[in-house]
Design an enzyme around this catalytic site. Structure first.
Site, PDB file in Angstrom:
ATOM      1  N   THR A 153       0.862  -1.194   0.000  1.00 18.35           N
ATOM      2  CA  THR A 153       0.000   0.000   0.000  1.00 18.35           C
ATOM      3  C   THR A 153       0.897   1.241   0.000  1.00 18.35           C
ATOM      4  O   THR A 153       1.370   1.653  -1.039  1.00 18.35           O
ATOM      5  CB  THR A 153      -0.980  -0.010   1.192  1.00 18.35           C
ATOM      6  OG1 THR A 153      -0.262  -0.236   2.411  1.00 18.35           O
ATOM      7  CG2 THR A 153      -2.033  -1.089   1.013  1.00 18.35           C
ATOM      8  N   LYS A 179       4.103  -6.774   3.981  1.00 19.56           N
ATOM      9  CA  LYS A 179       3.823  -5.378   3.681  1.00 19.56           C
ATOM     10  C   LYS A 179       3.476  -4.684   4.984  1.00 19.56           C
ATOM     11  O   LYS A 179       3.048  -5.301   5.950  1.00 19.56           O
ATOM     12  CB  LYS A 179       2.684  -5.232   2.674  1.00 19.56           C
ATOM     13  CG  LYS A 179       1.307  -5.708   3.111  1.00 19.56           C
ATOM     14  CD  LYS A 179       0.478  -4.811   3.989  1.00 19.56           C
ATOM     15  CE  LYS A 179       0.334  -3.429   3.400  1.00 19.56           C
ATOM     16  NZ  LYS A 179      -0.544  -2.582   4.317  1.00 19.56           N
ATOM     17  N   THR A 190      -1.151  -2.521  10.784  1.00 14.55           N
ATOM     18  CA  THR A 190      -1.420  -2.642   9.347  1.00 14.55           C
ATOM     19  C   THR A 190      -0.241  -3.300   8.687  1.00 14.55           C
ATOM     20  O   THR A 190       0.590  -2.660   8.086  1.00 14.55           O
ATOM     21  CB  THR A 190      -1.657  -1.311   8.656  1.00 14.55           C
ATOM     22  OG1 THR A 190      -2.808  -0.756   9.210  1.00 14.55           O
ATOM     23  CG2 THR A 190      -1.935  -1.479   7.184  1.00 14.55           C
ATOM     24  N   GLU A 276       6.035   4.950   7.273  1.00 14.75           N
ATOM     25  CA  GLU A 276       5.638   6.026   6.377  1.00 14.75           C
ATOM     26  C   GLU A 276       6.456   7.292   6.615  1.00 14.75           C
ATOM     27  O   GLU A 276       6.450   7.852   7.702  1.00 14.75           O
ATOM     28  CB  GLU A 276       4.149   6.305   6.561  1.00 14.75           C
ATOM     29  CG  GLU A 276       3.296   5.173   6.008  1.00 14.75           C
ATOM     30  CD  GLU A 276       1.838   5.293   6.372  1.00 14.75           C
ATOM     31  OE1 GLU A 276       1.021   4.687   5.671  1.00 14.75           O
ATOM     32  OE2 GLU A 276       1.520   5.970   7.359  1.00 14.75           O
ATOM     33  N   ASN A 398      -0.247  10.600   5.472  1.00 15.78           N
ATOM     34  CA  ASN A 398      -1.500  10.217   6.105  1.00 15.78           C
ATOM     35  C   ASN A 398      -2.582  11.279   5.960  1.00 15.78           C
ATOM     36  O   ASN A 398      -3.773  10.975   6.053  1.00 15.78           O
ATOM     37  CB  ASN A 398      -1.264   9.868   7.571  1.00 15.78           C
ATOM     38  CG  ASN A 398      -0.676   8.485   7.708  1.00 15.78           C
ATOM     39  OD1 ASN A 398      -1.356   7.481   7.586  1.00 15.78           O
ATOM     40  ND2 ASN A 398       0.650   8.433   7.901  1.00 15.78           N
TER      41      ASN A 398
END
Length: 403
Positions: A153, A179, A190, A276, A398
């Protein structure tokens, strides 16, 4: 202990596995549908998110892992989490399971289903149906790469690893792909992790092993403290290596156990490093805690502290943020016995500051991997945790995730 790292890092390196991945249309351009299959039904084990809100595919997959206790194939989509989607979400997850079973001519109860992406949107099943039909399963490196790409993702890189070991004089291979780069606060988060092996081991022993290893690998990472709705780690063991059944009393148990631990640790660290917007991997090593559990609690608290993470991002030699996190971790702490090192440089000893070169420490903090050592002076417990720095880009990624 015998273990060899494989240069191909190939999910289908173990005997009897094939994979595929392609773009079906759930995402604009990138690959978004993947499948993994074993020639024969495999022993299976899984660990799943502790979030009380769980995505529809988890219900389907848990039945396979905990009731069927065998898995022969799994299907994964990215771009849509199929979470908080009500009755339709369950219908869609079950259809994905049946589509896979029909394609492979196997029982649907042998198929796991996994989804990752945006929460709260009904799955567009038309491209999934077309994509399943087009998936071309192969045991090549290219097919393994397609699989690894299709599950991503916001990840910036694929996460693959593979090792071989020896059991009963036979080569056993353990490989994995994963992932995950945000909402990483396992128990779990996640993240999706898929591990394959041709070892002969029962589902019961495999489940006990994966559960114990998860505490010191996947549950030892944190990116932003959020816990997601979909996260899962599953291992399939199809027995095609031909070894005698593995148990903790097997003479070569240590070879298998340690190799599986390293595969899981590799994947966990790759996830933490690819947080991220992250620019640095942070490793926190805690020793001399009362117990291993308390050591891991301190390590995760330190690596999860927003102030520690931003200090590492800014190369700010502010060890006060580290000791503050130790203090509020909830573990047993004696302030007069704490020692702290960053990059091997002693900064605190017996709870008191030690003179250091600010410039030298700043250079250490500018490196891509930053190691923080904490000694509590309390006992024999030890633990590790991994995370990443907190950057401007994390907020940007985000803030615009759905757009």
């Amino acid at each position: 202990m015998i273990m060899t790292k494989l240069s191909t890092k190939n999910l289908v390196s173990p005997k009897g596995f094939k994979a595929a991945g392609l773009h079906c249309g759930l995402k604009h351009k990138k690959k978004d549908l993947a499948m993994l299959v074993s020639e024969v039904p495999a022993s299976v084990a899984g660990v799943f998110t502790t979030n009380a809100i769980q995505a529809a595919p988890l219900g389907v997959t848990k039945k396979v892992v905990y009731e069927t206790k065998q898995m022969q194939a799994l299907i994964v989509n990215s771009g849509n989490a199929n979470a908080c989607t009500g009755k339709q979400g369950k219908v869609d997850a079950e259809e994905m399971q049946q589509l896979t079973a029909d394609k492979l001519a196997i029982d649907a109860n042998l198929v796991g289903v996994f989804s990752t992406g945006v929460i709260g949107e009904i799955m567009n099943m038309a491209p999934v149906r077309q994509g399943v039909a087009k998936l071309d399963l192969q045991d090549s490196l290219e097919s393994a790469i397609d699989f690894a790409q299709a599950i991503l993702t916001t990840d910036t890189v694929m996460k693959n690893t593979a090792y071989s070991t020896i059991v009963d004089g036979k080569e056993v291979i353990i490989a994995g792909t994963a992932k995950g780069s945000g909402m990483i606060e396992p128990n779990m988060a996640t993240m999706l992790g898929f591990i394959t092996t041709d070892a002969n081991i029962s589902s019961e022993v495999l489940q006990q092993t994966l559960s114990s290893l998860t505490d010191v690998t996947f549950n030892a990472i944190t990116v932003d403290g959020d816990t997601s709705t979909n996260d899962s780690v599953v291992i399939m063991a199809n027995g095609l290596a031909g070894n005698e059944p593995l148990t903790p009393t097997h003479p070569d148990w240590a070879n298998f156990y340690k190799t599986l631990q390293v595969v899981a640790e590799d994947l966990a660290k790759m996830i933490a490093k690819d947080g991220e917007g992250a620019t640095k991997l942070i490793e926190v090593n805690v020793v001399q805690a009362l117990t291993d559990e308390e050591a891991r609690k301190v390590a995760k608290t330190v690596v999860g502290s927003p102030l520690v993470k931003t200090a590492v991002f800014g190369a700010d030699a502010n060890w006060g943020r580290v000791i503050a996190a130790v203090g509020y971790s909830g573990a047993s702490v004696d302030p007069d016995k704490i020692a702290i090192k960053i990059g091997g440089k002693l900064l605190v000893e017996d709870g008191e500051p030690v003179p250091f070169s600010e410039e030298e420490l700043m250079q250490i903090l500018k490196q891509h991997e930053v190691k923080i050592d904490v000694s509590l002076g309390q006992g024999e417990g030890s633990g590790l945790a991994w995370g990443c720095d907190l950057t401007y880009d994390y907020v940007q990624i985000n803030a615009s995730y759905r757009s």
